[in-house]
Write a protein that holds these residues in place. Sequence first.
Motif, PDB file in Angstrom:
ATOM      1  N   GLU A 160       0.822  -1.209   0.000  1.00 15.89           N
ATOM      2  CA  GLU A 160       0.000   0.000   0.000  1.00 15.89           C
ATOM      3  C   GLU A 160       0.856   1.260   0.000  1.00 15.89           C
ATOM      4  O   GLU A 160       0.476   2.295  -0.557  1.00 15.89           O
ATOM      5  CB  GLU A 160      -0.955   0.005   1.204  1.00 15.89           C
ATOM      6  CG  GLU A 160      -0.295   0.104   2.565  1.00 15.89           C
ATOM      7  CD  GLU A 160       0.117  -1.247   3.134  1.00 15.89           C
ATOM      8  OE1 GLU A 160       0.376  -1.316   4.346  1.00 15.89           O
ATOM      9  OE2 GLU A 160       0.166  -2.227   2.355  1.00 15.89           O
ATOM     10  N   HIS A 161       2.052   1.205   0.597  1.00 17.06           N
ATOM     11  CA  HIS A 161       2.924   2.378   0.608  1.00 17.06           C
ATOM     12  C   HIS A 161       3.550   2.600  -0.770  1.00 17.06           C
ATOM     13  O   HIS A 161       3.770   3.750  -1.178  1.00 17.06           O
ATOM     14  CB  HIS A 161       4.009   2.210   1.670  1.00 17.06           C
ATOM     15  CG  HIS A 161       3.457   1.989   3.039  1.00 17.06           C
ATOM     16  ND1 HIS A 161       3.446   0.742   3.626  1.00 17.06           N
ATOM     17  CD2 HIS A 161       2.861   2.829   3.922  1.00 17.06           C
ATOM     18  CE1 HIS A 161       2.886   0.839   4.820  1.00 17.06           C
ATOM     19  NE2 HIS A 161       2.518   2.086   5.023  1.00 17.06           N
ATOM     20  N   VAL A 162       3.831   1.512  -1.480  1.00 19.56           N
ATOM     21  CA  VAL A 162       4.326   1.635  -2.849  1.00 19.56           C
ATOM     22  C   VAL A 162       3.229   2.197  -3.744  1.00 19.56           C
ATOM     23  O   VAL A 162       3.470   3.084  -4.572  1.00 19.56           O
ATOM     24  CB  VAL A 162       4.810   0.272  -3.381  1.00 19.56           C
ATOM     25  CG1 VAL A 162       5.295   0.396  -4.820  1.00 19.56           C
ATOM     26  CG2 VAL A 162       5.920  -0.282  -2.505  1.00 19.56           C
ATOM     27  N   TYR A 163       1.985   1.687  -3.584  1.00 19.94           N
ATOM     28  CA  TYR A 163       0.866   2.206  -4.373  1.00 19.94           C
ATOM     29  C   TYR A 163       0.686   3.698  -4.137  1.00 19.94           C
ATOM     30  O   TYR A 163       0.498   4.479  -5.070  1.00 19.94           O
ATOM     31  CB  TYR A 163      -0.437   1.485  -4.013  1.00 19.94           C
ATOM     32  CG  TYR A 163      -0.432   0.000  -4.252  1.00 19.94           C
ATOM     33  CD1 TYR A 163       0.328  -0.572  -5.259  1.00 19.94           C
ATOM     34  CD2 TYR A 163      -1.210  -0.845  -3.464  1.00 19.94           C
ATOM     35  CE1 TYR A 163       0.340  -1.936  -5.471  1.00 19.94           C
ATOM     36  CE2 TYR A 163      -1.213  -2.214  -3.664  1.00 19.94           C
ATOM     37  CZ  TYR A 163      -0.442  -2.755  -4.671  1.00 19.94           C
ATOM     38  OH  TYR A 163      -0.447  -4.104  -4.868  1.00 19.94           O
ATOM     39  N   ALA A 164       0.694   4.098  -2.878  1.00 19.02           N
ATOM     40  CA  ALA A 164       0.460   5.505  -2.542  1.00 19.02           C
ATOM     41  C   ALA A 164       1.545   6.391  -3.140  1.00 19.02           C
ATOM     42  O   ALA A 164       1.259   7.464  -3.684  1.00 19.02           O
ATOM     43  CB  ALA A 164       0.402   5.678  -1.028  1.00 19.02           C
ATOM     44  N   SER A 165       2.797   5.964  -3.051  1.00 17.63           N
ATOM     45  CA  SER A 165       3.895   6.782  -3.533  1.00 17.63           C
ATOM     46  C   SER A 165       3.883   6.921  -5.046  1.00 17.63           C
ATOM     47  O   SER A 165       4.366   7.927  -5.576  1.00 17.63           O
ATOM     48  CB  SER A 165       5.236   6.192  -3.083  1.00 17.63           C
ATOM     49  OG  SER A 165       6.302   7.024  -3.482  1.00 17.63           O
ATOM     50  N   SER A 166       3.326   5.939  -5.755  1.00 18.77           N
ATOM     51  CA  SER A 166       3.374   5.934  -7.223  1.00 18.77           C
ATOM     52  C   SER A 166       2.023   6.170  -7.879  1.00 18.77           C
ATOM     53  O   SER A 166       1.882   5.951  -9.079  1.00 18.77           O
ATOM     54  CB  SER A 166       3.965   4.606  -7.713  1.00 18.77           C
ATOM     55  OG  SER A 166       3.245   3.507  -7.190  1.00 18.77           O
ATOM     56  N   SER A 182      -7.459   4.348  12.805  1.00 17.63           N
ATOM     57  CA  SER A 182      -7.976   5.699  12.614  1.00 17.63           C
ATOM     58  C   SER A 182      -8.573   5.838  11.220  1.00 17.63           C
ATOM     59  O   SER A 182      -8.441   4.949  10.370  1.00 17.63           O
ATOM     60  CB  SER A 182      -6.864   6.724  12.818  1.00 17.63           C
ATOM     61  OG  SER A 182      -5.806   6.487  11.908  1.00 17.63           O
ATOM     62  N   ALA A 183      -9.234   6.962  10.981  1.00 20.03           N
ATOM     63  CA  ALA A 183      -9.821   7.214   9.669  1.00 20.03           C
ATOM     64  C   ALA A 183      -8.710   7.257   8.621  1.00 20.03           C
ATOM     65  O   ALA A 183      -7.609   7.753   8.881  1.00 20.03           O
ATOM     66  CB  ALA A 183     -10.586   8.523   9.690  1.00 20.03           C
ATOM     67  N   PRO A 184      -8.980   6.748   7.415  1.00 15.27           N
ATOM     68  CA  PRO A 184      -7.932   6.704   6.401  1.00 15.27           C
ATOM     69  C   PRO A 184      -7.553   8.094   5.919  1.00 15.27           C
ATOM     70  O   PRO A 184      -8.378   9.014   5.884  1.00 15.27           O
ATOM     71  CB  PRO A 184      -8.569   5.885   5.274  1.00 15.27           C
ATOM     72  CG  PRO A 184     -10.036   6.070   5.448  1.00 15.27           C
ATOM     73  CD  PRO A 184     -10.256   6.186   6.924  1.00 15.27           C
ATOM     74  N   SER A 185      -6.291   8.246   5.588  1.00 13.83           N
ATOM     75  CA  SER A 185      -5.825   9.446   4.898  1.00 13.83           C
ATOM     76  C   SER A 185      -5.601   9.068   3.436  1.00 13.83           C
ATOM     77  O   SER A 185      -5.152   7.968   3.139  1.00 13.83           O
ATOM     78  CB  SER A 185      -4.538   9.973   5.528  1.00 13.83           C
ATOM     79  OG  SER A 185      -3.496   9.008   5.406  1.00 13.83           O
ATOM     80  N   TRP A 186      -5.930   9.991   2.548  1.00 10.36           N
ATOM     81  CA  TRP A 186      -5.838   9.707   1.124  1.00 10.36           C
ATOM     82  C   TRP A 186      -4.547  10.285   0.571  1.00 10.36           C
ATOM     83  O   TRP A 186      -4.244  11.471   0.759  1.00 10.36           O
ATOM     84  CB  TRP A 186      -7.049  10.282   0.395  1.00 10.36           C
ATOM     85  CG  TRP A 186      -8.319   9.615   0.823  1.00 10.36           C
ATOM     86  CD1 TRP A 186      -9.184  10.019   1.794  1.00 10.36           C
ATOM     87  CD2 TRP A 186      -8.837   8.388   0.307  1.00 10.36           C
ATOM     88  NE1 TRP A 186     -10.222   9.121   1.919  1.00 10.36           N
ATOM     89  CE2 TRP A 186     -10.042   8.111   1.014  1.00 10.36           C
ATOM     90  CE3 TRP A 186      -8.423   7.491  -0.674  1.00 10.36           C
ATOM     91  CZ2 TRP A 186     -10.816   6.985   0.763  1.00 10.36           C
ATOM     92  CZ3 TRP A 186      -9.187   6.377  -0.928  1.00 10.36           C
ATOM     93  CH2 TRP A 186     -10.363   6.127  -0.219  1.00 10.36           C
ATOM     94  N   ALA A 187      -3.791   9.442  -0.101  1.00 12.41           N
ATOM     95  CA  ALA A 187      -2.460   9.831  -0.564  1.00 12.41           C
ATOM     96  C   ALA A 187      -2.317   9.591  -2.061  1.00 12.41           C
ATOM     97  O   ALA A 187      -2.952   8.694  -2.630  1.00 12.41           O
ATOM     98  CB  ALA A 187      -1.384   9.052   0.197  1.00 12.41           C
ATOM     99  N   VAL A 188      -1.488  10.420  -2.685  1.00 11.23           N
ATOM    100  CA  VAL A 188      -1.141  10.250  -4.093  1.00 11.23           C
ATOM    101  C   VAL A 188       0.378  10.334  -4.224  1.00 11.23           C
ATOM    102  O   VAL A 188       1.105  10.445  -3.235  1.00 11.23           O
ATOM    103  CB  VAL A 188      -1.822  11.310  -4.985  1.00 11.23           C
ATOM    104  CG1 VAL A 188      -3.330  11.137  -4.989  1.00 11.23           C
ATOM    105  CG2 VAL A 188      -1.438  12.721  -4.550  1.00 11.23           C
ATOM    106  N   ASP A 189       0.820  10.309  -5.456  1.00 11.04           N
ATOM    107  CA  ASP A 189       2.230  10.287  -5.826  1.00 11.04           C
ATOM    108  C   ASP A 189       3.074  11.243  -4.977  1.00 11.04           C
ATOM    109  O   ASP A 189       2.775  12.432  -4.860  1.00 11.04           O
ATOM    110  CB  ASP A 189       2.332  10.689  -7.301  1.00 11.04           C
ATOM    111  CG  ASP A 189       3.656  10.333  -7.922  1.00 11.04           C
ATOM    112  OD1 ASP A 189       4.691  10.563  -7.269  1.00 11.04           O
ATOM    113  OD2 ASP A 189       3.665   9.814  -9.058  1.00 11.04           O
ATOM    114  N   GLY A 190       4.156  10.705  -4.398  1.00 11.53           N
ATOM    115  CA  GLY A 190       5.053  11.535  -3.602  1.00 11.53           C
ATOM    116  C   GLY A 190       5.748  12.602  -4.410  1.00 11.53           C
ATOM    117  O   GLY A 190       6.232  13.601  -3.858  1.00 11.53           O
TER     118      GLY A 190
END
Length: 392
Positions: A160-166, A182-190
């Motif tokens: 999931e961390h690879v997905y979020a970063s890319s 906790s409630a999810p935080s939404w992340a996109v490409d680093g």
Amino acid sequence: MAGLLPALDAQGRRPRIYCGSSAGAINSVLLAGLAHLPPQEAAERLSREWDRLLGPMIRSVGLGIVTSGVRYAAGRAHLPVGPDSLLDPASIRDVLGRWDGWDDLHRNVEDGIIDAVALTATDLSTDRTLVHVEAGPKVQLPPDDLDRGIFYVPTKLGLEHVYASSAIPVVFPPVALTKNGSAPSWAVDGGVRLNVPLKPALDLGAKRLVVVSTDVTARPLSANDGGVPTAIDVIDQFLHLATGDRLLEDLRTLTQINQLVAAGATAQTREGRTYRKVPTLVVAPKGATDLGNLVGEALAATPAVLLAPLVRFLSRSAGVPGASVPDLATFLLFLPAFTKRAVKLGRRRAEEALDELGDGWHEQPADELPLGTSDPQIDLTDRRKLKSVRTG
């Protein structure tokens, strides 16, 4: 990296910290999982991993385009199934999920073969850069950088961390990251906020930096007379500015600090870290079309030549075809014909970087060093003269 690993080992050096964003996050994870192997074997395995992933990934992208097209048409018909991205990432996630090196990665961190692996992601809810760090027991997590909005999160890394970063914005949907229920935080490409994470590497204790970039690390000295810019050209330029300018400024800041420290200046960062000289090895494209030209070559190769009419149609439908169409296509094309050429180009650029000043290490950007010099300590006042020497 496939070209650098054996060369660095020959110098008696092996990377101990891997930091990456976007595709760099994928490579950071792959390299961390291979860190226990001899450098030459790790280099060969790294190339093979990309070859193994690419075939299924191409099929995934093709199916995703069709699926997203249907969802887009449904959304235009006011049905509640509009697309949340241009591509469907489910099958691509399945492809990346086949990688079986996570146990090796965790073991390499625990055994101290590497100190840390850090993947950046952009948190949409707080406009922060989240750096998810898996670090060894002797590595202390650095304090958050409030000025730059960089926050460090101790993590046992996973897919999931690879997905979020890319997760390229718009192309792929945001990724939900949860912690401790906790409630999810939404992340996109680093790469949106920190495309090349130099500061996390320094904060984690790196004494030297190897920077691998797909953006150029020098501003052009002359204008590119390509006619009237099209909408595609403007989008392409915007993407380069968004991802490349921060790297250019970070490298210039690093240069200034190196020179001030060499002159005897002493100071500390806001987080209490003492400034020090950091030799750097930079491998990057030589020009803005360095990678883009490979797309044209790939499209001319069988069977990728079948995609050439589609690329021409898409470019014409967006207006007069611009010079940037092949360059933009590198964001989306997972063609073996392209990536194989990119690997060869990367190896060649690595060799050229290592040849600079004898071993490639310097304390200011290579494009600012005078021709024929072996002394990286050059006074700041000489910059204008050096630029005139290079243009002459």
